[in-house]
Design an enzyme around this catalytic site. Structure first.
Site, PDB file in Angstrom:
ATOM      1  N   HIS A 264       0.830  -1.195   0.000  1.00  0.00           N
ATOM      2  CA  HIS A 264       0.000   0.000   0.000  1.00  0.00           C
ATOM      3  C   HIS A 264       0.874   1.258   0.000  1.00  0.00           C
ATOM      4  O   HIS A 264       2.083   1.203   0.260  1.00  0.00           O
ATOM      5  CB  HIS A 264      -0.911   0.009   1.226  1.00  0.00           C
ATOM      6  CG  HIS A 264      -1.853  -1.142   1.273  1.00  0.00           C
ATOM      7  ND1 HIS A 264      -2.952  -1.240   0.452  1.00  0.00           N
ATOM      8  CD2 HIS A 264      -1.861  -2.260   2.054  1.00  0.00           C
ATOM      9  CE1 HIS A 264      -3.605  -2.363   0.711  1.00  0.00           C
ATOM     10  NE2 HIS A 264      -2.960  -3.003   1.666  1.00  0.00           N
ATOM     11  N   GLU A 265       0.239   2.396  -0.231  1.00  0.00           N
ATOM     12  CA  GLU A 265       0.922   3.686  -0.178  1.00  0.00           C
ATOM     13  C   GLU A 265       0.783   4.225   1.253  1.00  0.00           C
ATOM     14  O   GLU A 265       0.047   5.179   1.521  1.00  0.00           O
ATOM     15  CB  GLU A 265       0.306   4.638  -1.206  1.00  0.00           C
ATOM     16  CG  GLU A 265       1.186   5.807  -1.566  1.00  0.00           C
ATOM     17  CD  GLU A 265       0.697   6.535  -2.807  1.00  0.00           C
ATOM     18  OE1 GLU A 265       0.953   7.749  -2.907  1.00  0.00           O
ATOM     19  OE2 GLU A 265       0.056   5.890  -3.672  1.00  0.00           O
ATOM     20  N   PHE A 266       1.523   3.625   2.162  1.00  0.00           N
ATOM     21  CA  PHE A 266       1.342   3.861   3.590  1.00  0.00           C
ATOM     22  C   PHE A 266       1.657   5.287   4.031  1.00  0.00           C
ATOM     23  O   PHE A 266       1.143   5.743   5.056  1.00  0.00           O
ATOM     24  CB  PHE A 266       2.239   2.903   4.391  1.00  0.00           C
ATOM     25  CG  PHE A 266       1.855   1.463   4.274  1.00  0.00           C
ATOM     26  CD1 PHE A 266       0.733   0.975   4.910  1.00  0.00           C
ATOM     27  CD2 PHE A 266       2.619   0.586   3.515  1.00  0.00           C
ATOM     28  CE1 PHE A 266       0.374  -0.362   4.813  1.00  0.00           C
ATOM     29  CE2 PHE A 266       2.272  -0.759   3.399  1.00  0.00           C
ATOM     30  CZ  PHE A 266       1.147  -1.228   4.053  1.00  0.00           C
TER      31      PHE A 266
ATOM     32  N   GLN B 149       1.214   8.307   2.634  1.00  0.00           N
ATOM     33  CA  GLN B 149       0.556   9.437   1.995  1.00  0.00           C
ATOM     34  C   GLN B 149      -0.410  10.179   2.915  1.00  0.00           C
ATOM     35  O   GLN B 149      -0.867  11.279   2.585  1.00  0.00           O
ATOM     36  CB  GLN B 149      -0.202   8.971   0.757  1.00  0.00           C
ATOM     37  CG  GLN B 149      -1.396   8.069   1.056  1.00  0.00           C
ATOM     38  CD  GLN B 149      -2.182   7.717  -0.193  1.00  0.00           C
ATOM     39  OE1 GLN B 149      -2.382   8.562  -1.065  1.00  0.00           O
ATOM     40  NE2 GLN B 149      -2.613   6.473  -0.307  1.00  0.00           N
TER      41      GLN B 149
END
Length: 267
Positions: A35-37, A39
């Site tokens: 995931h894009e943790f 952001q």
């Protein structure tokens, strides 16, 4: 014991193809949950909103095309809870961890990591290691054609749709604006420059993934990452997302190149 890394971090800028890469890696079932943790803004618990990409822009003809800000809710996680959640949520059952980081998110990572106990250092590399518990494989996704990337970004911030196939039709609500695209083009060029400066300063040689190669054969690109992790490249899936570029995007690129030349906008 294998000396292969047990984690990887995809480093990129927005609309570079990084979502295609991480979703394809996730689809293998053995390459973490990337995931894009990093952001999410602590003050809202939300990712940057369209108008936040245009901080300092006062041209109402640009701002009127962007959704108003939402308030969100402040995060209540401690630094240690934040770290532990990221470690837990990014890992697949075989112990491999995956994640994604954009350059604009690095200040958030540094700020949150500063609250962790027993820090190994104060720089970005130390923050990454302290959050993950190890040095990951760095995977750099980059898109050479920055104008196409900026056009894609401009459409996405207007529609708030970031991946196909949901974007089909939704993109029709977006409107061309030379200054909106130019603003995002400057951001994207700056992000790529900062990544390359950081690699040089830290003597890091990342695994490079070119958008052109990824778009042409995502299965092969995913296989390269799997090999570096000591995993079976044969599980790399067929493309899991459709390309969002279409005739409209190409038309906007051509129009922007003309407008930029007439208005002296650097490319």
């Amino acid at each position: 014991m294998s000396d292969r890394p047990r984690s990887y971090l995809v480093l990129a800028s927005q609309r570079s193809g990084s979502t295609l890469l991480v979703e394809s890696l996730r689809a293998t079932g053995i390459a973490g949950e990337p995931h894009e943790f990093f952001q999410y803004l602590p003050e809202t618990s939300l990712a940057p909103q369209p108008r936040q990409w245009f901080a300092g822009v006062e041209d109402e003809s640009v701002l009127e095309l962007l959704a108003p800000l939402r308030a969100g809710e402040p995060s209540t996680e401690t630094a240690e809870q934040w770290r532990d959640r990221i470690r837990r949520e990014g890992r697949s059952s075989n112990g491999i961890w995956g994640g994604k980081l954009m350059w604009n998110q690095t200040p958030l990572l540094l700020d949150r990591a500063a609250g962790l106990p027993e820090r190994s250092g104060t720089g970005l590399r130390a923050a990454i290691v302290d959050v993950l518990g190890e040095e990951p494989l760095f995977v750099h996704v980059h898109r050479p054609d920055k104008v196409h990337q900026a056009v894609s970004f401009w459409r996405a911030v207007q529609t708030r749709v970031w991946r196909a196939p949901a974007a089909r039709g939704s993109g029709d609500t977006a409107r061309y604006h030379v200054l909106g695209i130019a603003h995002l083009l400057r951001i994207l060029k700056e992000q790529d420059a900062r990544w390359r400066e950081w690699f040089a300063a830290e003597s890091i040689t990342p695994l490079e993934v070119n958008y052109r190669d990824l778009a042409a054969d995502s299965t092969a690109a995913v296989g390269k990452v799997l090999l570096e992790l000591g995993l079976d490249p044969s599980v790399a899936p067929a493309p899991v997302l459709e390309r969002q570029a279409d005739v409209r995007s190409n038309t906007w690129v051509e129009r922007f190149l003309i407008d930029a030349a007439e208005q002296g906008i650097p490319l």
